[in-house]
Design an enzyme around this catalytic site. Structure first.
Site, short mmCIF file in Angstrom:
data_model
loop_
_atom_site.label_atom_id
_atom_site.label_comp_id
_atom_site.label_asym_id
_atom_site.label_seq_id
_atom_site.Cartn_x
_atom_site.Cartn_y
_atom_site.Cartn_z
N TYR A 186 22.41 48.16 32.53
CA TYR A 186 23.70 48.85 32.60
C TYR A 186 24.65 48.38 31.49
O TYR A 186 25.85 48.35 31.66
CB TYR A 186 24.35 48.69 33.99
CG TYR A 186 23.39 49.05 35.11
CD1 TYR A 186 23.05 50.38 35.33
CD2 TYR A 186 22.78 48.08 35.91
CE1 TYR A 186 22.14 50.73 36.33
CE2 TYR A 186 21.87 48.42 36.90
CZ TYR A 186 21.57 49.75 37.10
OH TYR A 186 20.66 50.09 38.08
N CYS B 240 41.95 50.17 22.87
CA CYS B 240 43.37 50.17 23.22
C CYS B 240 43.60 50.31 24.71
O CYS B 240 44.15 51.31 25.18
CB CYS B 240 44.06 51.28 22.45
SG CYS B 240 43.89 51.00 20.69
N GLU C 167 12.01 50.86 43.03
CA GLU C 167 12.76 51.40 41.89
C GLU C 167 13.64 50.31 41.28
O GLU C 167 14.85 50.45 41.20
CB GLU C 167 13.66 52.56 42.36
CG GLU C 167 12.92 53.68 43.07
CD GLU C 167 13.88 54.70 43.71
OE1 GLU C 167 15.12 54.48 43.68
OE2 GLU C 167 13.39 55.70 44.25
#
Ligand code: LLP
Length: 419
Positions: free
Chosen positions: A371, A342, A273
């Site tokens: 990712y 912020c 995987e």
């Protein structure tokens, strides 16, 4: 390794200058190299050519349907962890018979969707889940293929947030419990016990944790077979690391040789995987310098990409290489590269020696294909960025930049607030 390279000091992807793509598609944007994706997939796949195997790309690493499609066309299966990923995989044309479904929290509707789709197997992460799958399958008149995700309790020696195979982690079932659960699973008539699975962690840069895990699984498989349980698949998960900075992970061919050696005579179809090792270095994030500033003698380069676009540095303090897109940036500075969000944690690089960028320069954040976009969000109501796939001298938008309307899609103002 990858197809981001310099031509006369300027950064290109394959046969296209990054500058050209950025001026057409705007910034920030993710750019992927088709050639690199293909090479990485094929290298991994071909390393196991001698043994029966399936490469189930971990869709969580990069779930763009064009990228999933590319791997599906190469004969890849998918490792999914949600109904949404299953939907994407099917949209991308993945063969359901090559899909494995992992994750500790599968909902009933997701289990039903997977059973309707005819996936290869569920990697089951708890005794309760095993029973839930059996019940679902019974209701639907189907047999569910299952493997138990065994937690082999090895230390993958990686970042604690991405190690999953230790006994204190939420993942999998420990070996002793799994043995007795297999015996119980045998009594559940709607299950077809197909295999054993594990995944020890991500960004693993040493071979020993994989081999240690495999040894433990071999022992378990031997005990299960002695009980007459016919284990046909061994899913070894993903986790092979990549070079972000100075890491030296084993190349896929070494990884493959060591695993094939250790799994000889097992007579199982091996499943892998991989996510990061396939896509990580095949993508970059391109961002533009908005401002430079100095606070108390510290240099900041403020760019138009933030932690909502690439959260890895903020979340894991992870390193991504920084390169100039243009050949014209002269000199170096030590600075933080920060985004517009912020939060103080909103940075892409910290205290880093980088090219002396100025307002308007383009910055390439390297190794962002895994990712990266997949973990991006609309935080601070920032539209998610575009994704572009480069192939040779051509490039293709594989995800449009979101518009403002997209970020409030689905929101509703109740009547009592309307007047
Ligand atoms: N299989 C399972 C069951 C997984 O949980 C994962 C990753 C993979 C395969 C793919 O692992 P890879 O080959 O990509 O290492 N967001 C973190 C990584 C989280 C990994 C989660 N599981 C990061 O940005 O580093």
């Amino acid at each position: 390794m990858h197809d981001f390279h310099h031509v006369k000091g300027e950064l290109w992807c394959e046969d296209v200058p990054i500058r050209e793509i950025a001026s057409a598609a705007g910034t920030p944007l993710y750019i992927y190299s088709h050639r690199t994706l293909l090479n990485h997939f094929r290298t991994f796949d071909q390393s196991f050519a001698q043994v029966p195997h399936i490469i189930c790309f971990a869709a969580k690493a990069n779930s763009n349907t064009a990228i999933l499609r590319l791997f599906a066309k190469e004969g890849g299966g998918m490792d999914i962890v949600s109904g949404g990923e299953l939907y994407r995989a099917l949209q991308a044309g993945a063969d359901p018979g090559r899909i494995v479904y992992s994750g500790v929290g599968k909902r009933t509707d997701e289990i039903e969707f997977a059973l309707t789709s005819g996936i290869l197997m569920f990697n089951v992460e708890s005794p309760q889940e095993l029973r839930a799958i059996d019940e679902c399958a019974g209701r639907m008149g189907k047999k569910a293929g299952v493997a138990l995700r065994v937690n082999p309790d090895v230390d993958p020696q990686t970042h604690p947030h991405i190690s999953t195979g230790l006994k204190e982690n939420k993942f999998g079932i420990n070996i002793e419990t799994s043995f007795s659960e297999y015996l119980r699973a045998r009594e559940l008539v709607n299950l077809d016990i197909k295999g054993v699975s594990c995944h020890i962690g991500s960004q693993v840069t040493k071979m020993t944790p994989f081999i240690d895990a495999l040894e433990r699984l071999k022992d378990l498989i031997g005990r299960l077979r002695a009980e007459g349980i016919n284990i046909r698949y061994l899913d070894l998960g993903g986790g092979l690391g990549i070079t972000y900075n100075r890491e030296t992970p084993p190349p896929p061919s070494d990884y493959a040789n060591a695993i094939m050696e250790a799994s000889r005579e097992l007579n199982c179809t091996l499943i892998f995987e991989p996510g990061r090792v396939i896509v990580g270095n095949a993508g970059i994030l391109v961002t533009k310098v908005l401002y430079t500033k100095t606070n108390e003698g510290k240099n900041f380069v403020v760019v138009d990409a933030g932690m909502n676009d690439l959260i890895r540095p903020s979340l894991y303090n992870s390193f991504h290489g920084i390169q100039s897109v243009s050949a014209n940036v002269k000199g170096e500075i030590v600075a933080d590269i920060v985004g517009p969000i912020c939060e103080s944690g909103d940075y892409l690089a910290k205290e880093r020696k980088i090219p002396a960028f100025e307002r308007g320069d383009l910055v390439a954040v390297m190794s962002a294909g895994a990712y990266g976009f997949a973990m991006s969000s609309n935080y601070n109501s920032r539209p998610r960025v575009a994704e572009v796939l480069v192939k040779g001298a051509g490039y293709y938008t594989i995800r449009k930049r979101e518009e403002y309307a997209d970020i409030i899609r689905g929101e509703e103002i109740p009547d009592f607030l309307k007047s």
